[in-house]
Design an enzyme around this catalytic site. Structure first.
Site, PDB file in Angstrom:
ATOM      1  CD  GLU A 154     -24.314  23.051 -38.422  1.00 48.20           C
ATOM      2  OE1 GLU A 154     -24.491  23.727 -37.394  1.00 48.20           O
ATOM      3  OE2 GLU A 154     -24.918  21.970 -38.642  1.00 48.20           O
ATOM      4  CE  LYS A 214     -35.125  30.024 -26.954  1.00 46.32           C
ATOM      5  NZ  LYS A 214     -34.370  30.037 -28.218  1.00 46.32           N
ATOM      6  NE  ARG A 244     -24.089  19.997 -36.501  1.00 43.42           N
ATOM      7  CZ  ARG A 244     -24.907  19.396 -35.639  1.00 43.42           C
ATOM      8  NH1 ARG A 244     -24.490  19.157 -34.408  1.00 43.42           N
ATOM      9  NH2 ARG A 244     -26.128  19.044 -35.973  1.00 43.42           N
TER      10      ARG A 244
END
Length: 640
Positions: free
Chosen positions: A371, A285, A399
């Site tokens: 979640e 990244k 979610r």
């Protein structure tokens, strides 16, 4: 303004077909130029930088090997998709990213044929790609589906649910695992790339298929033993046993920054009869931009910055954000109560819980992009006597709705929900707006639902939640800075279901929930100037409603207006139900509700979004005047 980079090869790329026309030897140069263009563009607009820098070579390789858009390419989340946007005909607009009227920060079907599926919430790519692959298979349409998913997104169960059902797609489905956190793979190098080339090549796959045919003629026990020996030997060499067990042919790990090696491996994968395939690509990244590589967050999300130094523009000092106020208030509660624990789903800094973790590392749990698990985990903690605070963005709590209903509400467990980013959120647009939490929580028995009008109210509400052990309770608050009010030295425990009168009037009642209170007060000033005395109430609670206060306001004023930063089905709907059930509108009361419009609003600055939604002071005044059939100078309009 920073000068734009020189990109002679990238300048020749108008669409992915142009990438496919290049020789492999030209691809490293293209990748270098594409990376510089991404850095330059995001320095102007802000946005998600680190993830895109990590997939530059992968983007080039995919578009070189696969026939997009005939081959479907789906990026999980969309944070990774900035390089993809540049090479798919949107380079001229790339410096409008996340700007009003500009490109979305995520993939959008309406934006380009190269964005076949919108993605802003995590872990959906494999399910969607499987749908495309199976549809093509059933209709005998050529084309593969390629899903690019990050290793962080694999913490969500949905990804595994999709993989567990992927076998029917066969070689029409390719999943590329972008592992940018070194969380799965050992270090990679030339040996790893060579192994990946080998196990994806015809030199390996053709003899493998022959061996499989011969093995089928063996007794069943020997056949099964031979199959398992081959799978586990390959798994031991490459590390892909988990994915093999899920029915994928695993290739990798591969160096995600060696574009030529990537092309060779993806060509093997494209041409293989085996499938579905999973290609494990290890990336870094922030790759190729030193300030990003050196930063702890790898410049995941940035504001405008100087390309040379990497220094990001600092906003003018202002009031603390609602997020930071929540984190500070929760930390103070945890100092008083050792049963308080905090849970987040891969958003420790976004929710402020990283600060809580600094003080209480053993009492903060980041469960990853999970979640559903976060909510049921919190329910278990509550059932065992802990006081869990589940801090999840309003849009992401969607979610886990079944868990909210089944595991929390029905069992009446005292889980505390802190819903950050409630209301409209600006540049992230409709996918991240917290529009629906009032509608989906206020309909549930046992729930208490609050909305903070300012940061001081948020402090009181966090304290109230900490003391509330009789059932689930939630508070919603927006993104961004507070109003600048003084924070209480000692927060108060609010009486459940009781609002407050902010100012008294006689003719008009404005019933506000949340941070539209400031606009309600401005509207009251303007109405007073027109000779219309206005009462302003901050209801505080969407559930339970302050029935006594609402009845009083509706029976003593000629016009009543509710206002909230949420979709239809929230406060206004519940006030209307109360008024209807109790006959409060039978005597001529003019009752109006103001809420978000029934459409998904485009990304823009929040103040402009609320103006577009019709939820500012001028809109309140206009609503009142229309209810009274007056114009802005107080003249009675003719009856229709």
């Amino acid at each position: 303004m920073t000068d734009r980079p020189q990109t002679p090869l990238l300048d020749t790329i108008a669409a992915p077909a142009d990438i496919r026309a290049l020789d492999k030897g030209q691809l490293p140069q293209l990748a270098d130029e594409l990376r510089q263009e991404v850095i330059s563009a995001v320095s102007v607009t802000g946005g998600h930088l680190g993830a895109g820098l990590g997939v530059v070579e992968l983007t080039v390789a995919i578009h070189h090997v696969f026939d997009t858009p005939s081959d479907t390419l789906i990026w999980d989340v969309g944070h990774q998709a900035y390089p993809h946007k540049i090479v798919t005909g949107r380079r001229e607009r790339i410096r409008t990213l996340r700007q009003p009227g500009g490109l979305s920060g995520f993939t959008r079907r309406c934006e380009s044929e190269f964005d076949p599926f919108g993605a802003a919430h995590s872990s959906t790519s494999i399910s969607a790609a499987l749908g495309f692959a199976i549809a093509n298979k059933l209709s005998d349409t050529p084309g593969r589906a390629v899903a690019v998913i990050g290793d962080g997104a694999l913490s969500a169960g949905m990804a595994y649910e999709a993989m567990n059902n992927a076998a029917a797609a066969g070689n029409r489905l390719v999943v590329i695992l972008n592992d940018n956190d070194m969380s799965i793979a050992p270090p990679v190098g030339s040996l790893r790339n060579s192994l990946a080339r080998l196990v994806s090549s015809g030199k390996y796959l053709t003899p493998r298929r022959l061996a499989q045919k011969l093995a089928r003629k063996m007794p069943e026990g020997l056949h099964n033993a031979a199959r398992k020996f081959e799978e586990y030997t390959r798994g031991w060499l490459t590390g892909g046993t988990l994915f093999e067990e899920l029915g994928f042919y695993y290739v990798g790990p591969v160096d995600g920054h060696d574009v030529v090696a990537l092309v060779e491996i993806l060509e093997n994968v494209r041409d293989a009869q085996e499938g579905p395939m999973l290609v494990h690509v290890v990336t870094k990244k922030g790759k190729g931009y030193a300030p990003a590589e050196a930063a702890a967050d790898k410049y995941h999300g940035v504001v405008k910055f100087d390309v040379v130094s990497g220094v990001q523009a600092k906003a003018a000092a202002g009031p603390p954000s609602y997020t930071s106020v929540f984190a500070k208030a929760l930390t103070a509660e945890a100092e008083r109560d050792d049963k308080i624990v905090a849970i987040t789903a891969a958003m420790p800094s976004g929710t402020g819980l990283d600060k809580f973790c600094d003080k209480f590392p053993d009492r903060m749990f980041d469960v990853g992009i999970a979640e559903q698990h976060a909510v049921t985990f919190a329910a278990g903690l509550a059932a065992q006597g802990m006081r869990p605070f589940c801090a999840i963005y309003s849009t992401f709590l969607q979610r886990a709705y079944d868990q909210v209903v089944h595991d929390v509400a029905i069992q009446n467990l005292p889980v505390r929900f802190a819903m950050d980013r409630a209301g409209l959120v600006g540049a992230d647009g409709a996918t991240h707006a917290g529009s629906f939490d009032l509608a989906y929580l206020c309909t549930l028995p046992n729930f208490t639902v609050m909305a903070a009008a300012d940061e001081a109210e948020l402090c009181h509400m966090v304290h109230t939640m900490a003391l509330h052990d009789s059932g689930p309770i939630a508070v919603r608050y927006p993104r961004g800075e507070g109003t600048g009010v003084a924070l209480p030295e000692q927060p108060q425990a609010l009486e459940i279901g009781k609002g407050r009168i902010v100012r008294d009037g006689k003719k008009v009642a404005i019933l506000s929930l949340g941070t539209r209170l400031a606009e309600a007060e401005k509207a009251a000033d303007q109405l007073d100037a027109l000779g219309l005395s206005a009462t302003v109430a901050d209801l505080r609670f969407a559930k339970p409603l302050d029935d006594a206060l609402i009845r009083k306001l509706l029976t003593t004023h000629e016009v009543a207006v509710t206002i909230e930063e949420a979709a239809i089905g929230g406060l206004g709907a519940h006030v209307l139900t109360l008024a209807s059930d109790d006959g409060l509108i039978d005597g001529g009361l003019k009752l109006r509700t103001m809420r978000l419009p029934d459409r998904f609003q485009e990304h823009d600055k929040p103040d402009k979004q609320y103006d577009d939604a019709g939820l500012n002071a001028a809109h309140i005044v206009d609503t009142v005047l229309k209810a009274l059939r007056r114009n802005s100078v107080g003249v009675e309009e003719a009856s229709a």
